[in-house]
Write a protein that holds these residues in place. Structure first.
Motif, PDB file in Angstrom:
ATOM      1  N   MET A   1       8.230  -8.261  10.795  1.00  0.00           N
ATOM      2  CA  MET A   1       7.076  -9.163  10.682  1.00  0.00           C
ATOM      3  C   MET A   1       6.266  -8.786   9.452  1.00  0.00           C
ATOM      4  SD  MET A   1       4.035  -9.919  13.446  1.00  0.00           S
ATOM      5  CE  MET A   1       3.146  -8.395  13.123  1.00  0.00           C
ATOM      6  N   SER A   2       5.906  -9.790   8.648  1.00  0.00           N
ATOM      7  CA  SER A   2       5.148  -9.510   7.434  1.00  0.00           C
ATOM      8  C   SER A   2       3.709  -9.147   7.783  1.00  0.00           C
ATOM      9  CB  SER A   2       5.174 -10.724   6.507  1.00  0.00           C
ATOM     10  OG  SER A   2       4.512 -11.813   7.099  1.00  0.00           O
ATOM     11  N   ASP A   3       3.129  -8.342   6.931  1.00  0.00           N
ATOM     12  CA  ASP A   3       1.758  -7.881   7.083  1.00  0.00           C
ATOM     13  C   ASP A   3       0.916  -8.624   6.052  1.00  0.00           C
ATOM     14  OD1 ASP A   3      -0.438  -6.399   7.793  1.00  0.00           O
ATOM     15  OD2 ASP A   3       0.139  -4.638   6.646  1.00  0.00           O
ATOM     16  N   LYS A   4      -0.159  -9.271   6.492  1.00  0.00           N
ATOM     17  CA  LYS A   4      -0.992 -10.064   5.595  1.00  0.00           C
ATOM     18  C   LYS A   4      -2.395  -9.476   5.532  1.00  0.00           C
ATOM     19  CE  LYS A   4       1.525 -14.375   6.474  1.00  0.00           C
ATOM     20  NZ  LYS A   4       1.413 -15.783   6.958  1.00  0.00           N
ATOM     21  N   ILE A   5      -2.782  -9.125   4.304  1.00  0.00           N
ATOM     22  CA  ILE A   5      -4.083  -8.500   4.065  1.00  0.00           C
ATOM     23  C   ILE A   5      -4.917  -9.430   3.184  1.00  0.00           C
ATOM     24  CG2 ILE A   5      -5.299  -6.484   3.145  1.00  0.00           C
ATOM     25  CD1 ILE A   5      -3.506  -5.736   5.453  1.00  0.00           C
ATOM     26  N   LEU A   6      -6.179  -9.588   3.524  1.00  0.00           N
ATOM     27  CA  LEU A   6      -7.114 -10.354   2.705  1.00  0.00           C
ATOM     28  C   LEU A   6      -8.162  -9.400   2.134  1.00  0.00           C
ATOM     29  CD1 LEU A   6      -8.443 -12.970   1.626  1.00  0.00           C
ATOM     30  CD2 LEU A   6      -9.635 -13.156   3.839  1.00  0.00           C
ATOM     31  N   ILE A   7      -8.315  -9.400   0.815  1.00  0.00           N
ATOM     32  CA  ILE A   7      -9.363  -8.641   0.137  1.00  0.00           C
ATOM     33  C   ILE A   7     -10.428  -9.644  -0.306  1.00  0.00           C
ATOM     34  CG2 ILE A   7      -9.920  -7.057  -1.739  1.00  0.00           C
ATOM     35  CD1 ILE A   7      -7.887  -5.909   0.237  1.00  0.00           C
ATOM     36  N   VAL A   8     -11.670  -9.389   0.039  1.00  0.00           N
ATOM     37  CA  VAL A   8     -12.759 -10.287  -0.324  1.00  0.00           C
ATOM     38  C   VAL A   8     -13.484  -9.717  -1.540  1.00  0.00           C
ATOM     39  CG1 VAL A   8     -14.934 -11.326   0.420  1.00  0.00           C
ATOM     40  CG2 VAL A   8     -13.028 -11.105   2.036  1.00  0.00           C
ATOM     41  N   GLY A   9     -13.558 -10.499  -2.619  1.00  0.00           N
ATOM     42  CA  GLY A   9     -14.282 -10.075  -3.808  1.00  0.00           C
ATOM     43  C   GLY A   9     -13.535 -10.424  -5.080  1.00  0.00           C
ATOM     44  N   ALA A  10     -14.155 -10.136  -6.225  1.00  0.00           N
ATOM     45  CA  ALA A  10     -13.602 -10.577  -7.501  1.00  0.00           C
ATOM     46  C   ALA A  10     -13.638  -9.520  -8.595  1.00  0.00           C
ATOM     47  CB  ALA A  10     -14.369 -11.818  -7.992  1.00  0.00           C
ATOM     48  N   GLY A  11     -14.006  -8.281  -8.276  1.00  0.00           N
ATOM     49  CA  GLY A  11     -14.225  -7.288  -9.318  1.00  0.00           C
ATOM     50  C   GLY A  11     -13.118  -6.261  -9.440  1.00  0.00           C
ATOM     51  N   GLY A  12     -13.451  -5.178 -10.171  1.00  0.00           N
ATOM     52  CA  GLY A  12     -12.495  -4.109 -10.374  1.00  0.00           C
ATOM     53  C   GLY A  12     -12.145  -3.370  -9.100  1.00  0.00           C
ATOM     54  N   ARG A  13     -13.120  -3.181  -8.242  1.00  0.00           N
ATOM     55  CA  ARG A  13     -12.859  -2.543  -6.938  1.00  0.00           C
ATOM     56  C   ARG A  13     -11.839  -3.355  -6.155  1.00  0.00           C
ATOM     57  NH1 ARG A  13     -18.120  -2.318  -4.595  1.00  0.00           N
ATOM     58  NH2 ARG A  13     -18.003  -4.539  -4.979  1.00  0.00           N
ATOM     59  N   GLU A  14     -12.002  -4.685  -6.165  1.00  0.00           N
ATOM     60  CA  GLU A  14     -11.095  -5.536  -5.400  1.00  0.00           C
ATOM     61  C   GLU A  14      -9.693  -5.539  -6.001  1.00  0.00           C
ATOM     62  OE1 GLU A  14     -14.942  -5.838  -4.287  1.00  0.00           O
ATOM     63  OE2 GLU A  14     -14.348  -6.615  -6.258  1.00  0.00           O
ATOM     64  N   HIS A  15      -9.591  -5.467  -7.336  1.00  0.00           N
ATOM     65  CA  HIS A  15      -8.265  -5.350  -7.946  1.00  0.00           C
ATOM     66  C   HIS A  15      -7.609  -4.042  -7.519  1.00  0.00           C
ATOM     67  CE1 HIS A  15      -5.627  -5.640 -11.844  1.00  0.00           C
ATOM     68  NE2 HIS A  15      -4.914  -5.605 -10.738  1.00  0.00           N
ATOM     69  N   ALA A  16      -8.383  -2.954  -7.509  1.00  0.00           N
ATOM     70  CA  ALA A  16      -7.831  -1.665  -7.088  1.00  0.00           C
ATOM     71  C   ALA A  16      -7.401  -1.699  -5.625  1.00  0.00           C
ATOM     72  CB  ALA A  16      -8.864  -0.557  -7.321  1.00  0.00           C
ATOM     73  N   LEU A  17      -8.206  -2.322  -4.780  1.00  0.00           N
ATOM     74  CA  LEU A  17      -7.841  -2.448  -3.358  1.00  0.00           C
ATOM     75  C   LEU A  17      -6.554  -3.261  -3.208  1.00  0.00           C
ATOM     76  CD1 LEU A  17     -11.376  -3.116  -1.843  1.00  0.00           C
ATOM     77  CD2 LEU A  17      -9.887  -1.204  -1.210  1.00  0.00           C
ATOM     78  N   ALA A  18      -6.484  -4.385  -3.927  1.00  0.00           N
ATOM     79  CA  ALA A  18      -5.296  -5.232  -3.827  1.00  0.00           C
ATOM     80  C   ALA A  18      -4.058  -4.506  -4.351  1.00  0.00           C
ATOM     81  CB  ALA A  18      -5.517  -6.532  -4.602  1.00  0.00           C
ATOM     82  N   TRP A  19      -4.199  -3.843  -5.488  1.00  0.00           N
ATOM     83  CA  TRP A  19      -3.077  -3.079  -6.058  1.00  0.00           C
ATOM     84  C   TRP A  19      -2.578  -2.042  -5.063  1.00  0.00           C
ATOM     85  CZ3 TRP A  19      -3.345   2.223  -6.895  1.00  0.00           C
ATOM     86  CH2 TRP A  19      -2.229   2.788  -7.531  1.00  0.00           C
ATOM     87  N   HIS A  20      -3.498  -1.290  -4.466  1.00  0.00           N
ATOM     88  CA  HIS A  20      -3.093  -0.253  -3.516  1.00  0.00           C
ATOM     89  C   HIS A  20      -2.396  -0.875  -2.305  1.00  0.00           C
ATOM     90  CE1 HIS A  20      -3.330   3.370  -0.970  1.00  0.00           C
ATOM     91  NE2 HIS A  20      -3.627   2.500  -0.013  1.00  0.00           N
TER      92      HIS A  20
END
Length: 427
Positions: free
Chosen positions: A1-20
């Protein structure tokens, strides 16, 4: 089963969270609304929903079958995004709106620290200008004037002259320089020492500390110039020795979690204490934040060997006591590249060159960027955070700046002394 994550935001922190988060195979990561960096990150998809659109975010999470939402910026937390997601039966990592007042109101935060004997600066709060001006005539200099509400890290003035302090108070209380955020101000003593960022996951009872870090708030080299949202960071912070770490946990983090629980505010989410550490190793709280730091996320997350969503799920389940965060031993150092004029008004739409020039052990996290056809252009004050890793902090720094020097746009600037305190220790 695929795992779906939503990151809320538009900045550098959110890019780092999404990348990780996207490092885990079989996982799909969405970022709302994201930026040009998240748009091109493998395994990541931008969603055109603003972080303030709570109805739209809840509807998207329900429609898409999101398994976990991680909130990046403070504004939606203070606005009650976690309450809304929880009411809809959706897992959302962050504190409730009531608990997020710890960041959303510096007056609440200061009064909370007094009630629970958490060490902080001497202070007074004001809603009217005349009493504030009278008080400022009596205090020692330098003095700190802060807007009580959310001001994107810019509502803080460190005044070395009485006239400067009075002007800051007038700008906030009379001229509404920060709108509603500055209708109530805090005036506090200037703390001497070395600052550190202490960020942890909290499940209401237990606390899981993350790696220490240190931010650089001032715009210019030598920690001069106006306050910003952060011009760079590094991790770990040598000032947080094992003894200092133990004191911060004992004197700050545990009393905060227990105090919130005692006031009926069970806290689940990231808890970030900005602390000033004096030469004797005693910490005093400068401020609390209710989310991951920015640019701290851009240097802490590249060192995290554990899966952050798994840790967030443990916190939501009240199981942090059994959780463990594993770390890469290499230090990381991040340099923020900003647009001319930052932290004041900046020009947008300049094409960014050199992003394709990759270097080993470096990462580029986007903040104020957007796609314009096949180009990436500036779209904010803090545009990029360039992170380097290495066996020593000096090598991490050299790698970060080597990549910074390959990237540019008209008016781009950065501080050239990120990590100077820790490097002086190495020397």
């Amino acid at each position: 089963m695929s795992d779906k994550i939503l990151i809320v935001g538009a900045g550098g922190r959110e890019h780092a969270l999404a990348w990780h988060c996207a490092q885990m195979p079989g996982r799909t990561v969405y970022v709302a609304p994201g930026n040009a960096g998240t748009a091109r990150e493998p395994g990541v998809e931008n969603v055109a929903i603003d972080s303030s659109d709570l109805d739209g975010l809840v509807a998207f999470a329900e429609r898409t079958g999101i398994d976990l939402t991680i909130v990046g910026p403070e504004q939606p937390l203070v606005a009650g995004i976690v309450d809304r997601f929880t009411a809809a039966g959706l897992a959302c990592f962050g504190p409730s709106a009531a608990a997020a007042a710890l960041e959303g109101s510096k007056v609440f935060s200061k009064e909370f620290m007094v009630r629970h004997r958490i060490p902080t600066a001497q202070h007074a709060s004001f809603e009217a200008l005349e009493p504030a001006l009278a008080y400022l005539e009596t205090v020692a200099l330098p003095v700190v004037v802060k807007a009580s509400g959310l001001a994107a890290g810019k509502g803080v003035v460190i005044a070395t002259r009485r006239e400067q302090a009075c002007q800051a108070a007038a700008a906030m209380l009379r001229d509404a320089a920060f709108g509603e955020a500055g209708r109530h101000i805090v005036v506090e003593e200037f703390l001497q020492g070395e600052e550190a960022s202490f960020i942890a996951l909290v499940d209401g009872t237990d606390i899981l500390p993350l790696a220490s870090s240190q931010d650089h708030k001032a715009r210019d080299e030598g920690d001069r110039g106006p306050n910003t949202g952060g011009m760079g960071a590094y991790s770990p912070a040598p000032v947080v020795t094992p003894a200092v770490h133990a004191r911060i946990m004992r004197e700050v983090m545990l009393p905060t979690a227990r105090g919130l629980a005692a006031e009926g505010l069970r806290y689940r989410g990231f808890l970030y204490a900005g602390v000033m550490i004096d030469p004797a190793g005693a910490p005093r709280v400068l401020e609390f934040n209710c989310r991951f730091g920015d640019p701290e996320a851009q240097v802490v997350l590249p060192r995290l060997a554990s899966d952050l969503p798994a840790l967030c799920r443990a916190a939501l389940a009240g199981e942090l006591a059994a959780a463990e965060a594993r770390w890469r031993p290499e230090p990381a150092l991040g340099v923020v590249m900003a647009a001319a004029g930052y932290p004041a008004q900046t020009r947008r739409g300049d094409a960014i060159e050199g992003l394709a020039a990759d270097l080993p052990e470096t990462l580029v996290f986007h903040a104020g960027t957007r796609l314009a056809g096949d180009r990436i252009v500036t779209a904010g004050g803090r545009v990029l955070c360039v992170t380097g890793l290495g066996p020593t902090l000096r090598e991490a720094r050299d790698r970060a700046y080597a990549r910074v020097d390959r990237i540019g746009w008209e008016g781009a600037f950065c501080r050239r002394d990120i990590g100077h305190r820790a490097l002086a220790r190495e020397d």
